[in-house]
Structures are given as C-alpha cells and as structure tokens.
Design an enzyme around this catalytic site. Sequence first.
Site, PDB file in Angstrom:
ATOM      1  N   GLY A  46       0.833  -1.196   0.187  1.00 50.85           N
ATOM      2  CA  GLY A  46       0.037   0.081   0.109  1.00 50.85           C
ATOM      3  C   GLY A  46       0.794   1.018   0.018  1.00 50.85           C
ATOM      4  N   GLN A  51       3.029   9.927   0.695  1.00 47.59           N
ATOM      5  CA  GLN A  51       4.296   9.169   1.318  1.00 47.59           C
ATOM      6  C   GLN A  51       5.288   9.657  -0.060  1.00 47.59           C
ATOM      7  OE1 GLN A  51       2.468   5.207   1.974  1.00 47.59           O
ATOM      8  NE2 GLN A  51       4.289   5.450   3.085  1.00 47.59           N
ATOM      9  N   CYS A  94       5.978   0.109   7.206  1.00 49.24           N
ATOM     10  CA  CYS A  94       5.520   0.885   6.345  1.00 49.24           C
ATOM     11  C   CYS A  94       6.723   1.578   5.421  1.00 49.24           C
ATOM     12  CB  CYS A  94       5.232   2.273   7.214  1.00 49.24           C
ATOM     13  SG  CYS A  94       4.763   3.667   6.408  1.00 49.24           S
ATOM     14  N   LEU A  95       6.560   1.647   4.200  1.00 49.98           N
ATOM     15  CA  LEU A  95       7.703   2.318   3.222  1.00 49.98           C
ATOM     16  C   LEU A  95       8.375   3.461   3.855  1.00 49.98           C
ATOM     17  CD1 LEU A  95       6.103   1.265  -0.184  1.00 49.98           C
ATOM     18  CD2 LEU A  95       7.846   0.104   1.151  1.00 49.98           C
ATOM     19  N   HIS A 136      -4.604   1.570   7.583  1.00 49.83           N
ATOM     20  CA  HIS A 136      -3.053   1.920   7.650  1.00 49.83           C
ATOM     21  C   HIS A 136      -2.850   3.091   6.657  1.00 49.83           C
ATOM     22  CE1 HIS A 136       1.454   1.035   7.715  1.00 49.83           C
ATOM     23  NE2 HIS A 136       1.396   2.132   6.862  1.00 49.83           N
ATOM     24  N   GLU A 137      -3.313   2.797   5.412  1.00 52.83           N
ATOM     25  CA  GLU A 137      -3.100   3.861   4.580  1.00 52.83           C
ATOM     26  C   GLU A 137      -4.082   5.163   4.772  1.00 52.83           C
ATOM     27  OE1 GLU A 137      -0.794   3.771   2.610  1.00 52.83           O
ATOM     28  OE2 GLU A 137      -0.111   1.572   3.092  1.00 52.83           O
ATOM     29  N   HIS A 140      -2.659   7.643   6.888  1.00 49.19           N
ATOM     30  CA  HIS A 140      -1.732   8.371   6.320  1.00 49.19           C
ATOM     31  C   HIS A 140      -2.161   9.780   5.835  1.00 49.19           C
ATOM     32  CE1 HIS A 140       2.215   6.194   6.222  1.00 49.19           C
ATOM     33  NE2 HIS A 140       1.709   5.053   5.677  1.00 49.19           N
TER      34      HIS A 140
HETATM   35 NI    NI Z   1       2.540   3.196   5.502  1.00 54.39          NI
END
Ligand code: NI
Length: 184
Positions: A46, A51, A94-95, A136-137, A140
């Site tokens: 995701g 991000q 998470c990236l 989670h997304e 963000h």
């Molecule tokens: Ni993330």
Amino acid sequence: MALLPILTLPDPRLRIVSKPVESIDAEIQRLLDDMLETMYEAPGVGLAAIQVGAPKRIVVIDTAKQEEDRSPLFLINPEIIWASEELSTYNEGCLSVPEYYEDVQRPARVRLRHRDRKGELQEIDAEGLLATVIQHELDHLEGGLFIDHLSRLKRERVVKKFTKAARLEAAHRIAEQVTEDVDA
Ligand code: NI
C-alpha cells in the site's frame, strides 16, 4: 510511468493532512500510475500519495501475493463507513518507516467508500490483510503513521532512531560535498 522518491520518518510532510481530490483528470491518473509502480518496486502492499510528497487523498493498494495475480486498488477520497468491533492484530510495516515492524491492533473488518480511477463511486467490504492495509493507508491521509498506535516509549524510540539516522546521512552528504570541493 516513473518511480517517485518515498518520504521517510522524520520528514515533517508525513504529518500533513491530505486534501480531497476535486476532479480525477489525467494528472491524477498519472500520479496513480506512478504511485503503483513505486509501490510494486519498493516493494509494498500500500502507498498513500503523501508518502511521495503529494498531499492528496489518494491511496494505491495491492495485497496479491504473486506478481501474476496483480489486482491493484485505486482509492480516491476513501472513507471508512463501518468498522467491526472485533479486532485483529497484524505485524505492520511502512515504506516510510523502513525495516521496522510492530504489532498493531485494528478493527478486523471495514466497509470502505471511495472513488475509483474512473471517478465511479465504489463500496467494498474488506477483512484480513486488506482491512488492515486500508486502515493503515487511511491513517496516512490524516498525517498518521502506524507507530502512532504503539506505546509512547516504543514510538519515541523509533522516532529517535530515524532522526539520528537522517542527521548522520545529512552530515555524510555535507562531508562528501566538502571533499568534492577540495578535490575541485
Ligand atoms: Ni505506511
């Protein structure tokens, strides 16, 4: 399509609250494609637009295990309209917080309303990994990170670690610059 640089902790832009998308035009579709390619390349399941530095309410997700089963989801202006009382725990990463994983408890099932790539209004029911990734997304989009769900001690520890690493990297860059200047 292009790969976009992914912001990492402690970049303050990750704390921005993203704005709704007004119209789904070619520019937005290009952003969706670039985000998807960036996510596959990372690799991740995701990615939210903030991000990659775009404060727009846009998310791409693909929880397929195999490359051949790719089934990307494009979420524009997504909203969770229902969440189960039942909770489930996943070891999340998470990236934007690379190579750090912790268990997070969230509702096990959610119903999501969003616009798709063509601007059509959609509703999906999600459970398991997909339900977790969606939540989670969507965090963000509010300037949230999964580490916000951890204890204060754990959160402060990881923020400190990444802040120190970023400072060392910046110092290293300056040192290289000085060396280049001397060489020149
Ligand atoms: Ni993330």
